[in-house]
Write an enzyme that holds these catalytic residues in place. Structure first.
Site, PDB file in Angstrom:
ATOM      1  N   THR A  26      33.823  31.362  35.293  1.00  0.00           N
ATOM      2  CA  THR A  26      32.404  31.477  35.000  1.00  0.00           C
ATOM      3  C   THR A  26      32.207  31.340  33.497  1.00  0.00           C
ATOM      4  O   THR A  26      32.983  31.880  32.711  1.00  0.00           O
ATOM      5  CB  THR A  26      31.822  32.820  35.502  1.00  0.00           C
ATOM      6  OG1 THR A  26      30.428  32.884  35.185  1.00  0.00           O
ATOM      7  CG2 THR A  26      32.528  34.003  34.883  1.00  0.00           C
ATOM      8  N   HIS A  64      43.695  45.296  40.086  1.00  0.00           N
ATOM      9  CA  HIS A  64      44.937  45.929  39.662  1.00  0.00           C
ATOM     10  C   HIS A  64      45.823  46.325  40.850  1.00  0.00           C
ATOM     11  O   HIS A  64      47.012  46.616  40.677  1.00  0.00           O
ATOM     12  CB  HIS A  64      44.616  47.174  38.810  1.00  0.00           C
ATOM     13  CG  HIS A  64      45.696  47.538  37.848  1.00  0.00           C
ATOM     14  ND1 HIS A  64      46.934  46.928  37.831  1.00  0.00           N
ATOM     15  CD2 HIS A  64      45.732  48.464  36.844  1.00  0.00           C
ATOM     16  CE1 HIS A  64      47.676  47.460  36.879  1.00  0.00           C
ATOM     17  NE2 HIS A  64      46.977  48.390  36.261  1.00  0.00           N
TER      18      HIS A  64
END
Length: 420
Positions: A339, A391
């Site tokens: 993006t 994560h």
């Protein structure tokens, strides 16, 4: 007389909103001519008439939510002038079906309801593990709201749904604000109430779900754009002449990301319950801003495309997005997203993960800043870049290594030739 029904939109989409009637009652419509435009969670769909004739009645209005298979209009024979007499037959075909079919369906209530729920669950896209868990918990797959923007139900979606309180009670409360009296600010014109579009509502819901269901972190770095800007400046005219497409920065970043995904395969993955799905393809989503919100069409097989092919594909997808011509195929899948907030002047941001993907790269505006080069301080064109990642799948070393590799390849753009 023919019924206009909401067609099958996609495996994961069961309803849409009437955005615009293209034919009004009394108007003539040809076979195969568009009669209505539907807005879905992902794309707009134009519905054609299977018969030639006159539009006799709309059974739903603009802004109404309609389901796949629902009759939304009646087309009768004749011309616009002779359409009126046909309207006498309409009540038996319009308002009555909803009232006559419902009682008949109530006789074998339990069997019909069970069959309907089973059919709905069968149509839902879900992983085998998610289906098994849903059966064990007695949860209807069709009632689950998945995080995946393409509607695929994962194990975590089933678990999240099972941990929620009964949804039947809160449902009516969700409509309460609509019936609430307008505030004094609304009455005197100081505040204007505007209903969110269906797509904006979907974007809001998906982004919130991603934030709540992932362990998302963001790591940052900065890129010296001097070399890539110089290379682009030298080659852009010849590139345009040879390929009939402009050479932008997106092709450089797409190739750099693809190279980094090869070295760090867990960034090119997704989580399905306790399984990590390592994708053996490189389909990179490029976020495009439209009037109705952000959409992410996919550039397929970026490892096999050269710079010109990538630039051409991005240009075509961006145009389709602005013209509301993107299809489900243009937006299905994808293993990573880029993006570029820099086109709007953003200096730094933390992009949110796209659906079930575990990584997204955020590009930002190029700004001249003083940088230490050896023992000297020079003014260089610099760009901050951000990698948001899940994560649960990606460790800090992989995330930092991935982003540094992107940085190194952009700062040494000749290295990208080895990846093309």
């Amino acid at each position: 007389m023919a019924e206009i029904k909401v067609p099958e939109l996609a495996e994961s989409i069961t309803e849409g909103t009437i955005a615009q009637w293209l034919k009004q009652p009394g108007e003539t419509v040809e076979k195969g001519e568009f009669i209505v435009e539907l807005e879905t969670d992902k794309v707009n769909v134009e519905v054609i008439s299977e018969e030639a004739g006159v539009v006799q009645e709309h059974l739903a209005q603009e802004g109404d939510t309609v389901e796949v298979g629902q009759v939304i209009a009646i087309v009768g024979e004749g011309s616009g002038e002779t359409a009126a007499p046909k309207t006498e037959e309409a009540p038996q075909k319009t308002e009555e079906p909803a009232k006559t079919e419902a009682p008949a369906a109530q006789e074998p209530v339990a069997e019909d309801k069970a069959a309907e729920e089973q059919s709905s669950s069968d149509r839902t896209i879900a992983s085998p593990a998610a289906r098994k868990l849903a059966r064990e918990k007695g949860i209807d797959l069709a009632a689950i709201t998945p995080v995946d923007p393409m509607g695929r139900v994962r194990v975590q979606d089933v678990e999240a749904h099972g941990s929620k309180p009964a949804a039947s009670a809160p449902a009516p409360k969700a409509e309460a604000p609509k019936a609430a009296a307008p505030s004094s600010d609304e009455e005197n014109g100081r505040v204007v109430r505007e209903k969110m579009t269906r797509r904006r509502q979907t974007i809001a819901k998906r982004l919130l779900e991603v934030k709540q269901s992932t362990a998302m972190l963001t790591t940052f770095n900065e890129i010296d754009m001097t070399n890539v800007m110089a290379l682009r400046s030298r080659k852009k005219d010849q590139f345009l002449k040879n390929n009939d497409v402009k050479l932008g920065f997106m092709s450089f970043f797409t190739k750099a990301v693809t190279a980094a995904l090869k070295k760090y395969p867990y960034v090119n993955a997704e989580l399905d319950g306790t399984d990590v799905l390592l994708k053996q393809f490189y389909d990179v989503g490029i976020a495009v801003s439209t009037e109705e919100g952000l959409v992410v069409p996919i550039v397929r097989d970026t490892d096999k495309k050269n710079f010109a092919e990538i630039e051409a594909t991005i240009g075509e997808l961006a145009k389709k997005a602005r013209d509301k011509k993107l299809s489900m195929a243009d937006m299905t899948g994808g293993s990573f997203t880029i993006t570029n907030g820099g086109v709007f002047g953003s200096l730094m941001s933390t992009p949110i993960l796209n659906g079930t993907q575990v990584g997204i790269l955020g590009m930002h505006t190029i700004q001249k800043r003083p940088v230490a080069i050896g023992d000297e301080v020079q003014i260089r064109p610099m760009m901050y870049v951000a990698l948001s990642y899940d994560h649960r799948v990606i460790d800090g070393s992989d995330s930092v290594g991935f982003l540094k590799m992107v940085k190194d390849m952009i700062e040494n753009p000749e290295d990208l030739l080895l990846e093309s």
